[in-house]
Design an enzyme around this catalytic site. Sequence first.
Site, short mmCIF file in Angstrom:
data_model
loop_
_atom_site.label_atom_id
_atom_site.label_comp_id
_atom_site.label_asym_id
_atom_site.label_seq_id
_atom_site.Cartn_x
_atom_site.Cartn_y
_atom_site.Cartn_z
N GLU A 190 0.80 -1.24 0.00
CA GLU A 190 0.00 0.00 0.00
C GLU A 190 0.83 1.28 0.00
O GLU A 190 0.57 2.21 0.77
CB GLU A 190 -0.95 0.00 1.20
N GLU B 204 -5.81 -11.10 -1.36
CA GLU B 204 -6.67 -10.90 -0.17
C GLU B 204 -8.15 -10.84 -0.56
O GLU B 204 -8.91 -10.04 -0.01
CB GLU B 204 -6.28 -9.59 0.54
C1 XIL Z 1 -6.09 -6.79 8.30
C2 XIL Z 1 -6.43 -8.01 9.15
O1 XIL Z 1 -7.32 -8.83 8.43
C3 XIL Z 1 -7.02 -7.57 10.47
O2 XIL Z 1 -7.22 -8.70 11.32
C4 XIL Z 1 -6.13 -6.56 11.16
O3 XIL Z 1 -6.76 -6.09 12.32
C5 XIL Z 1 -5.82 -5.41 10.23
O4 XIL Z 1 -5.27 -5.90 9.01
N1 XIL Z 1 -4.93 -4.96 3.69
C6 XIL Z 1 -3.89 -5.77 4.10
C7 XIL Z 1 -4.10 -6.68 5.24
O5 XIL Z 1 -2.85 -5.78 3.45
O6 XIL Z 1 -2.92 -6.88 5.98
C8 XIL Z 1 -5.19 -6.21 6.17
O7 XIL Z 1 -5.41 -7.21 7.14
C9 XIL Z 1 -6.45 -5.92 5.38
C10 XIL Z 1 -6.21 -4.84 4.36
#
Ligand code: XIL
Length: 369
Positions: free
Chosen positions: A164, A277
């Site tokens: 990001e 994701e």
């Molecule tokens: C999120 C997790 O799913 C949560 O449990 C945590 O509290 C915050 O992070 N983008 C990403 C992930 O790259 O690492 C994030 O994961 C969601 C958004």
Amino acid sequence: MNLTRREFAAASATLALTACAGGPSRRAEADGKLPSLGRALAPYFPFGAAITPGQVAFGSADFIKAQFSVVVAENAMKPEALAARGEGQYSFTQADELVNFARASGLKVRGHTLVWHQQTPAWFFVENGAPVTRATLITRMERYITDVVGHFKGRVYAWDVVNEAYSFGEARTRTDSEGMRLSPFREIIGEDYIEIAFRAAARADPDALLFYNDYETQNPRKIAAISEMVTRFKAAGVKIDGIGHQAHCSMLHPSVNSFERAVEQYAMLGITQHVTELDIALNDDISANRVSEASPALLARQAQRYADFFKVFIKQRRHITAVLVWGIDDAGSWLRHWPNERFEAPLLFDEKRQPKPAFWALMKLAETG
Ligand code: XIL
């Protein structure tokens, strides 16, 4: 069993799931023979999920092993999990348990994530009560990457090196004129922090695939910025192997078509791509809080949308070489807590870990191609 007859009928009608008529999920459950989506998708790409050490330790290991062929730690390999105590002090136990379970079960492991503006302990950016200098932060970032990638060398096959780094048109997000997020890494080190991170990762494990990971990867301005970065890295001999599409989707956004166009554009850079994701929120807008239950109609629409995305992943499998959903069931989805506490059901298994219409839609798609 959370899937009622009506819910299943709605999904079947929409998707013409003739092979599943009569409620195969019920039958499969009764027989203890739920088919494996990971195995069904294996001819196309490794399919997997974000998991937690708790799931591995407390009863979900067999489920994970049965359904997936690649895993990533949802939180357990982030800097705040591995290095909360301070520079050079690591807590690898839980991550090691997760990785060792995966390897013993024949699952591949993605590493997520080395450099990110979130879930990174504050000590990184402070020295003697003052902000660190560029030189110190480079040293700390390189040391962290060297130690962590080195620790998992040969066990983690792909790393999200930087997560990001770009942002375009988002409220409350400060960026430089190129769209680089003004994270502490960008502010203190400068715009070359990404390159420095990738170089360190490549030194620490020359065989690992190195990814830049982001959300909204179909946004034209992000495509332009990421493409420019990849092109620049390749010209300078900085190893970068892939783009990770987070693909946190809602029922309406992004369009499947815009996602496919983006995949084609990144493919021209000569890199691979992972969907890292994936989830599909029942809300029309990923951060909205307007849906209060997983109605049969919504589950049917969600199934259709999962199928539409996977049609593209399968069609583009030369470029998309892994697909992971962000969580194993709705009860554990991060979207129940982000951006606030609310109802969401964005995954393939419901809160009782029963397969949803989207699961069966993907099974059918995998079998028919
Ligand atoms: C999120 C997790 O799913 C949560 O449990 C945590 O509290 C915050 O992070 N983008 C990403 C992930 O790259 O690492 C994030 O994961 C969601 C958004």
